[in-house]
Design a protein around this motif. Structure first.
Motif, PDB file in Angstrom:
ATOM      1  N   ASN A  23     -99.799   1.257 -16.894  1.00 57.53           N
ATOM      2  CA  ASN A  23     -99.256   0.774 -15.632  1.00 57.53           C
ATOM      3  C   ASN A  23     -98.322  -0.407 -15.840  1.00 57.53           C
ATOM      4  O   ASN A  23     -97.231  -0.468 -15.268  1.00 57.53           O
ATOM      5  CB  ASN A  23    -100.388   0.350 -14.703  1.00 57.53           C
ATOM      6  CG  ASN A  23    -100.769   1.477 -13.748  1.00 57.53           C
ATOM      7  OD1 ASN A  23    -100.022   2.461 -13.650  1.00 57.53           O
ATOM      8  ND2 ASN A  23    -101.897   1.348 -13.091  1.00 57.53           N
ATOM      9  N   GLU A  52     -94.410  -0.643 -14.985  1.00 60.92           N
ATOM     10  CA  GLU A  52     -93.871  -1.695 -14.118  1.00 60.92           C
ATOM     11  C   GLU A  52     -92.709  -2.430 -14.804  1.00 60.92           C
ATOM     12  O   GLU A  52     -91.661  -2.664 -14.206  1.00 60.92           O
ATOM     13  CB  GLU A  52     -94.980  -2.707 -13.823  1.00 60.92           C
ATOM     14  CG  GLU A  52     -95.097  -3.052 -12.343  1.00 60.92           C
ATOM     15  CD  GLU A  52     -96.373  -3.840 -12.102  1.00 60.92           C
ATOM     16  OE1 GLU A  52     -96.377  -5.037 -12.434  1.00 60.92           O
ATOM     17  OE2 GLU A  52     -97.352  -3.244 -11.618  1.00 60.92           O
ATOM     18  N   THR A  57     -89.690  -0.278 -14.869  1.00 60.98           N
ATOM     19  CA  THR A  57     -89.038  -0.207 -13.550  1.00 60.98           C
ATOM     20  C   THR A  57     -88.211  -1.459 -13.316  1.00 60.98           C
ATOM     21  O   THR A  57     -87.078  -1.394 -12.836  1.00 60.98           O
ATOM     22  CB  THR A  57     -90.098  -0.089 -12.426  1.00 60.98           C
ATOM     23  OG1 THR A  57     -91.087   0.833 -12.853  1.00 60.98           O
ATOM     24  CG2 THR A  57     -89.485   0.366 -11.125  1.00 60.98           C
ATOM     25  N   LYS A  58     -88.783  -2.609 -13.667  1.00 65.88           N
ATOM     26  CA  LYS A  58     -88.077  -3.875 -13.505  1.00 65.88           C
ATOM     27  C   LYS A  58     -86.770  -3.866 -14.299  1.00 65.88           C
ATOM     28  O   LYS A  58     -85.717  -4.244 -13.796  1.00 65.88           O
ATOM     29  CB  LYS A  58     -88.958  -5.033 -13.990  1.00 65.88           C
ATOM     30  CG  LYS A  58     -89.499  -5.863 -12.841  1.00 65.88           C
ATOM     31  CD  LYS A  58     -90.075  -7.169 -13.358  1.00 65.88           C
ATOM     32  CE  LYS A  58     -91.055  -7.719 -12.338  1.00 65.88           C
ATOM     33  NZ  LYS A  58     -92.173  -8.418 -12.982  1.00 65.88           N
TER      34      LYS A  58
END
Ligand code: ADP
Length: 287
Positions: free
Chosen positions: A4, A8, A11-12
């Motif tokens: 996860n 994340e 994605t950032k």
């Protein structure tokens, strides 16, 4: 959990990259805008003094009662013709920058085909006579009386092609022909243009011709057949790229066929009526 966090993080990173790209695109857009404004302003500022140079030098050589010697009047003539070359260059650069910025708007109108030769004769008959070249114009059968297009831009394209034809021809003739193009020609250049919606204007000369391997290149900005062309014939290599852009905007296309030492034929293919199909064709042609 670890996965996860990783997702994340990715994605950032992606978001950030996207933002950077957007900023970059905005800056590009801004600088393109800046460039085209700059060119537009410069062109205006250059044209104003140039107009005085053109008008006054012409007055000098045309004045029958002047005290100028023949030689001096000749100098005034050179000032005038060099000034004209400069004006063409400025106008071409402005057109190109407007085209690049997508800032040219067409003014569509009904253009009477039979009037096209009369429109062009006054500008080119004197050139033809000076060089001892024949200038013929012909309207073939089966043409519609009018087409719907931008008359100013059409005139600009044809004048450009004709001035090239006269520039690169030293004996023989230049012939402008309005005709219905044959289906194979249309298929080759604008496959989606229905034959019943097509007309063509050909400008054929008996000049120096263009080697096969240069026949596409010359439509790119600043491209000339050889580096010496500029020294021998003058010119900037902008004319044909502008012609092709305008032709595409009008839903048409320009093609050349040529043989070195025998001559060249430039053909402008145009829709009689520019519908959506033709717009799509133009877009496909551009890419
Ligand atoms: P310019 O004429 O200002 O050089 P153009 O874009 O109009 O620019 O033409 C590019 C080049 O294509 C010319 O320099 C010349 O080499 C070649 N060319 C164009 N028209 C002709 C023609 N009718 N005959 C021979 N060569 C031509």
């Amino acid at each position: 959990e670890e996965q996860n966090l990783y997702a994340e993080q990715k994605t950032k990173e992606l978001e950030q990259a996207k933002q950077e790209l957007e900023d970059y695109a905005n800056r590009l857009e801004e600088s393109a805008q800046y460039k085209s404004n700059f060119l537009a302003n410069m062109s205006h500022e250059l044209r104003t003094p140039l107009n005085s140079i053109l008008i006054l030098s012409q007055m000098l050589y045309e004045n029958e009662h002047s005290n100028l010697s023949k030689e001096e009047a000749g100098y005034a003539r050179v000032i005038h013709s060099s000034g004209n070359d400069l004006l063409t260059l400025i106008n071409d650069m402005l057109d190109l920058s407007k085209l690049e910025a997508g800032k040219i708007e067409l003014v569509m109108d009904e253009v009477n085909l039979s009037e096209i030769p009369d429109m062009l004769k006054p500008s080119f008959a004197p050139v033809a006579e000076n060089k001892g070249i024949a200038f013929h114009t012909e309207l073939k059968e089966g043409l519609p009386p009018t087409i719907r297009t931008d008359g100013q831009r059409l005139q600009q394209i044809l004048k450009n092609l004709l001035s090239n034809a006269f520039k690169f021809t030293h004996k023989g003739s230049v012939t402008l022909t309005l005709h219905r193009p044959d289906p194979a020609f249309i298929r080759r250049h604008i496959p989606s243009l229905p034959q019943e919606n097509a007309v063509a204007v050909s400008i054929k000369d008996t000049g120096i011709g263009i080697p096969l391997e240069k026949q596409e290149e010359i439509f790119e900005a600043f491209q000339q057949v050889d580096g010496n062309t500029n020294r021998i014939y003058g010119g900037t290599g902008l004319g044909l790229s502008i012609c092709r852009e305008f032709a595409t905007m009008l839903g048409g296309s320009i093609a050349v066929s040529s043989m070195p030492n025998q001559g060249s034929t430039f053909t402008l293919l145009l829709p009689i009526e520019r519908g959506n199909t033709v717009l799509e064709a133009a877009a496909a042609h551009e890419s």
